[in-house]
Design a protein around this motif. Structure first.
Motif, PDB file in Angstrom:
ATOM      1  N   ALA A 222       1.197   2.919 -12.683  1.00 37.07           N
ATOM      2  CA  ALA A 222       1.554   1.432 -12.198  1.00 37.07           C
ATOM      3  C   ALA A 222       2.706   1.146 -10.652  1.00 37.07           C
ATOM      4  CB  ALA A 222       2.166   0.644 -13.189  1.00 37.07           C
ATOM      5  N   LEU A 223       3.472   2.543 -11.435  1.00 38.74           N
ATOM      6  CA  LEU A 223       4.775   2.568 -10.520  1.00 38.74           C
ATOM      7  C   LEU A 223       3.699   3.484  -9.598  1.00 38.74           C
ATOM      8  CD1 LEU A 223       8.132   3.243  -9.926  1.00 38.74           C
ATOM      9  CD2 LEU A 223       7.688   5.172 -10.958  1.00 38.74           C
ATOM     10  N   ALA A 224       3.339   4.688  -8.956  1.00 35.59           N
ATOM     11  CA  ALA A 224       2.905   5.032  -7.851  1.00 35.59           C
ATOM     12  C   ALA A 224       1.877   4.152  -7.119  1.00 35.59           C
ATOM     13  CB  ALA A 224       1.950   6.132  -8.176  1.00 35.59           C
ATOM     14  N   ILE A 225       1.525   2.535  -7.966  1.00 35.76           N
ATOM     15  CA  ILE A 225       0.467   2.045  -7.160  1.00 35.76           C
ATOM     16  C   ILE A 225       1.483   0.740  -6.210  1.00 35.76           C
ATOM     17  CG2 ILE A 225      -0.985  -0.021  -8.213  1.00 35.76           C
ATOM     18  CD1 ILE A 225      -2.228   1.667  -9.368  1.00 35.76           C
ATOM     19  N   VAL A 226       2.552   0.507  -7.442  1.00 32.85           N
ATOM     20  CA  VAL A 226       3.221   0.073  -6.622  1.00 32.85           C
ATOM     21  C   VAL A 226       4.534   0.963  -5.692  1.00 32.85           C
ATOM     22  CG1 VAL A 226       5.756  -1.788  -6.680  1.00 32.85           C
ATOM     23  CG2 VAL A 226       3.680  -1.714  -8.344  1.00 32.85           C
ATOM     24  N   HIS A 231       5.239   2.182   0.851  1.00 32.91           N
ATOM     25  CA  HIS A 231       5.088   3.543   1.667  1.00 32.91           C
ATOM     26  C   HIS A 231       4.292   3.726   2.892  1.00 32.91           C
ATOM     27  CE1 HIS A 231       5.329   7.557   3.113  1.00 32.91           C
ATOM     28  NE2 HIS A 231       4.241   7.626   2.790  1.00 32.91           N
ATOM     29  N   ARG A 232       3.620   2.825   2.700  1.00 31.55           N
ATOM     30  CA  ARG A 232       2.545   2.585   3.907  1.00 31.55           C
ATOM     31  C   ARG A 232       3.236   1.301   4.405  1.00 31.55           C
ATOM     32  NH1 ARG A 232      -2.010   1.872   1.283  1.00 31.55           N
ATOM     33  NH2 ARG A 232      -1.930  -0.342   0.594  1.00 31.55           N
ATOM     34  N   ARG A 252      -3.660   6.553   1.545  1.00 34.67           N
ATOM     35  CA  ARG A 252      -4.835   5.693   0.715  1.00 34.67           C
ATOM     36  C   ARG A 252      -5.100   6.040  -0.561  1.00 34.67           C
ATOM     37  NH1 ARG A 252      -8.354   3.983   4.002  1.00 34.67           N
ATOM     38  NH2 ARG A 252      -9.121   2.830   2.592  1.00 34.67           N
ATOM     39  N   ALA A 253      -3.954   6.390  -1.291  1.00 35.92           N
ATOM     40  CA  ALA A 253      -3.893   7.078  -2.407  1.00 35.92           C
ATOM     41  C   ALA A 253      -3.552   6.258  -3.401  1.00 35.92           C
ATOM     42  CB  ALA A 253      -2.923   8.273  -2.793  1.00 35.92           C
ATOM     43  N   ASP A 254      -3.149   4.998  -3.504  1.00 36.48           N
ATOM     44  CA  ASP A 254      -3.398   3.541  -4.399  1.00 36.48           C
ATOM     45  C   ASP A 254      -5.245   3.199  -4.396  1.00 36.48           C
ATOM     46  OD1 ASP A 254      -3.681   3.311  -1.737  1.00 36.48           O
ATOM     47  OD2 ASP A 254      -2.879   0.611  -2.169  1.00 36.48           O
ATOM     48  N   THR A 255      -5.535   3.672  -3.769  1.00 35.27           N
ATOM     49  CA  THR A 255      -7.017   2.822  -4.079  1.00 35.27           C
ATOM     50  C   THR A 255      -7.782   4.011  -5.243  1.00 35.27           C
ATOM     51  OG1 THR A 255      -7.541   2.654  -2.355  1.00 35.27           O
ATOM     52  CG2 THR A 255      -8.860   2.456  -2.598  1.00 35.27           C
ATOM     53  N   GLY A 310       0.317  -5.141   2.047  1.00 37.96           N
ATOM     54  CA  GLY A 310      -0.329  -4.427   0.698  1.00 37.96           C
ATOM     55  C   GLY A 310      -2.069  -5.017   0.249  1.00 37.96           C
ATOM     56  N   GLY A 311      -2.696  -4.214   1.519  1.00 35.68           N
ATOM     57  CA  GLY A 311      -3.859  -5.319   1.818  1.00 35.68           C
ATOM     58  C   GLY A 311      -4.671  -4.533   1.500  1.00 35.68           C
ATOM     59  N   TYR A 312      -4.779  -3.000   1.427  1.00 39.92           N
ATOM     60  CA  TYR A 312      -5.756  -1.935   0.773  1.00 39.92           C
ATOM     61  C   TYR A 312      -5.538  -2.074  -0.972  1.00 39.92           C
ATOM     62  CZ  TYR A 312      -7.278  -0.424   5.270  1.00 39.92           C
ATOM     63  OH  TYR A 312      -7.515   0.013   6.651  1.00 39.92           O
ATOM     64  N   THR A 313      -4.242  -2.407  -1.650  1.00 39.69           N
ATOM     65  CA  THR A 313      -3.933  -2.083  -2.859  1.00 39.69           C
ATOM     66  C   THR A 313      -4.922  -3.560  -3.518  1.00 39.69           C
ATOM     67  OG1 THR A 313      -1.602  -0.909  -2.016  1.00 39.69           O
ATOM     68  CG2 THR A 313      -2.321  -2.586  -4.430  1.00 39.69           C
ATOM     69  N   LEU A 314      -4.210  -4.561  -2.490  1.00 41.44           N
ATOM     70  CA  LEU A 314      -4.818  -5.654  -3.182  1.00 41.44           C
ATOM     71  C   LEU A 314      -6.319  -5.900  -3.124  1.00 41.44           C
ATOM     72  CD1 LEU A 314      -3.274  -8.320  -1.568  1.00 41.44           C
ATOM     73  CD2 LEU A 314      -3.264  -8.476  -4.059  1.00 41.44           C
ATOM     74  N   VAL A 315      -7.187  -5.113  -2.451  1.00 38.44           N
ATOM     75  CA  VAL A 315      -8.676  -4.781  -2.220  1.00 38.44           C
ATOM     76  C   VAL A 315      -9.132  -3.860  -3.142  1.00 38.44           C
ATOM     77  CG1 VAL A 315     -10.688  -3.784  -0.481  1.00 38.44           C
ATOM     78  CG2 VAL A 315      -8.778  -5.363   0.357  1.00 38.44           C
ATOM     79  N   ALA A 316      -8.365  -2.783  -3.611  1.00 40.08           N
ATOM     80  CA  ALA A 316      -9.060  -2.201  -4.426  1.00 40.08           C
ATOM     81  C   ALA A 316      -8.149  -2.850  -5.878  1.00 40.08           C
ATOM     82  CB  ALA A 316      -7.883  -0.580  -3.970  1.00 40.08           C
TER      83      ALA A 316
END
Length: 410
Positions: A222-226, A231-232, A252-255, A310-316
């Motif tokens: 969870a910490l990494a995903i935040v 960072h992006r 791209r690692a959060d995906t 955080g668009g890519y994170t929301l999509v993932a």
């Protein structure tokens, strides 16, 4: 009489203390989908379960091939005629989430069944799955370049081959040293996955071997995903270009990690299975589907919200939410769609189709981006489907059978 009163008092106390201790009918407990929940799932309202809970066990699921089919069709349509699917590039994100989910689930299952994870067998399985089709692809492209291309384009093709074999082509693109508009440019996502295979299975194996508490897995992921979308955003604010933000592994690692997180949630039966939670998850998955539909229809790879907000994170996260519902509480209508035979078949040839459609597009189209005519489009579709089909039946299938001999389920 006093003894009877005492007996019934104790009985009522047990019922209130643990309402799932008795063999009530599933519908009486509100579990009308119990037939699709593993028999060893602990039915509790808590967020976490003990470390002794067995991992989820599942075999081949055609609906996941159907999901792969949808993913590759998004990318395929986006690349061959992008006005029809402006946000089709999110198909790659579906592949990333699904990859993280499946790799994590299978590794956890192996740990639970054997007491350890064989990294040797894991990497052999990955090599047998990925390398035969990729090497065949490279040999054909190299031969085509030698025979039919001029000196400049031939040199570009061989440069692409070297980048692809390095499994670092995404970083070369992100740094501006390599262009995605190369017959081998499509291998950037394979590079990200390979880097993931080199890091996550080893980390997971060590953490499980040394009995890292399950809560710590969730905290760290969870910490990494935040952190990653933050960072992006920092990179974008300080002037990083879209190539750096889109193609690099660190952005791209959060995906992939969201897929890993979903895999652990499902494999360890962390999610509650009471009816209210199921309804909530299905409702959220429906909203996620609407959101993804909007993004696929309207988004562009240069949209600021993808990198700054955080668009890519929301999509993932939306993809991961839908994946959880599909595995744990699969709606029958959705299953019937995803198990549609042509869609499942597209999913099975998706790896070859992903590889082959890109150089076909570059070689067939007379102008960049769009076909000059309907004829070019039809040739591009027909040729890429043909090459992918040949790749699957004459190259991949034999190695897939061999791959099973290194499975812990054999």
């Amino acid at each position: 009489m006093a003894s009877k009163l005492l007996f019934f008092s104790c009985l009522l106390y047990r019922i209130r203390k643990n309402p799932f201790s008795f063999n009530a009918h599933p519908k009486e407990l509100g579990f009308d989908l119990m037939d699709r929940i593993p028999a060893d799932t602990t039915l509790c309202k808590g967020a976490y379960q003990s470390d002794a809970t067995p991992a989820l066990k599942f075999g081949y699921r055609p609906e996941l091939d159907g999901l792969r089919g949808i993913s590759i069709l998004l990318v395929y349509i986006h690349h061959l005629y992008y006005p029809l699917m402006p946000g089709g590039f999110f198909g790659v994100d579906v592949f990333f989430v699904l990859s993280g989910f499946l790799i994590t689930s299978l590794l956890v299952q192996e740990q639970e069944r054997k007491g350890s994870i064989s990294l040797r067998d894991f990497y052999i399985r990955r090599a047998l799955r990925l390398m035969p089709a990729l090497l065949t692809f490279i040999l054909v492209i190299g031969g085509f370049a030698l025979i039919f291309l001029d000196t400049i384009r031939r040199a570009a093709a061989f440069h692409g081959i070297l980048m692809a074999l390095s499994y670092a082509s995404n970083w070369f693109i992100a740094s501006g040293y390599f262009t995605p508009n190369n017959p081998l440019g499509i291998t950037w996502s394979l590079a990200i996955e390979e880097q993931f295979y080199l890091t996550w299975p080893l980390s997971l194996s060590l953490a499980l071997r040394y009995k890292l508490g399950r809560r710590w897995f969730f905290y760290i992921l969870a910490l990494a995903i935040v952190i990653i979308p933050m960072h992006r955003k920092v990179l974008a604010v300080y002037g990083a270009n879209v190539m750096r933000l889109y193609y690099a592994s660190d952005t791209r690692a959060d995906t992939l990690l969201i897929g890993c997180l979903m895999g652990l949630l499902v494999s360890w039966h962390v999610l509650p299975h009471y009816k209210g939670f199921e309804i909530s998850m299905k409702s959220l998955a429906a909203l996620a589907f609407v959101f993804l539909g909007y993004m696929v229809s309207t988004a562009s790879p240069v949209d600021r919200m993808l990198y700054l907000y955080g668009g890519y994170t929301l999509v993932a996260l939306s993809i991961g939410l839908i994946l959880i519902v599909l595995v744990v509480w699969p709606p029958k209508v959705v299953l019937s769609i995803l198990r549609f035979a042509p869609l499942v078949w597209i999913g099975r040839i998706s790896y070859g189709l992903y590889l082959w459609h890109w150089p076909v597009r570059l070689f067939v189209y007379s102008r960049y981006g769009l076909p000059a005519s309907v004829g070019e489009l039809l040739i591009g579709v027909g040729l890429s489907l043909s090459m992918a089909t040949l790749s699957y039946y004459f190259v991949e299938k034999s190695f897939l059978r061999w791959k099973k001999s290194f499975s812990f389920n054999k």
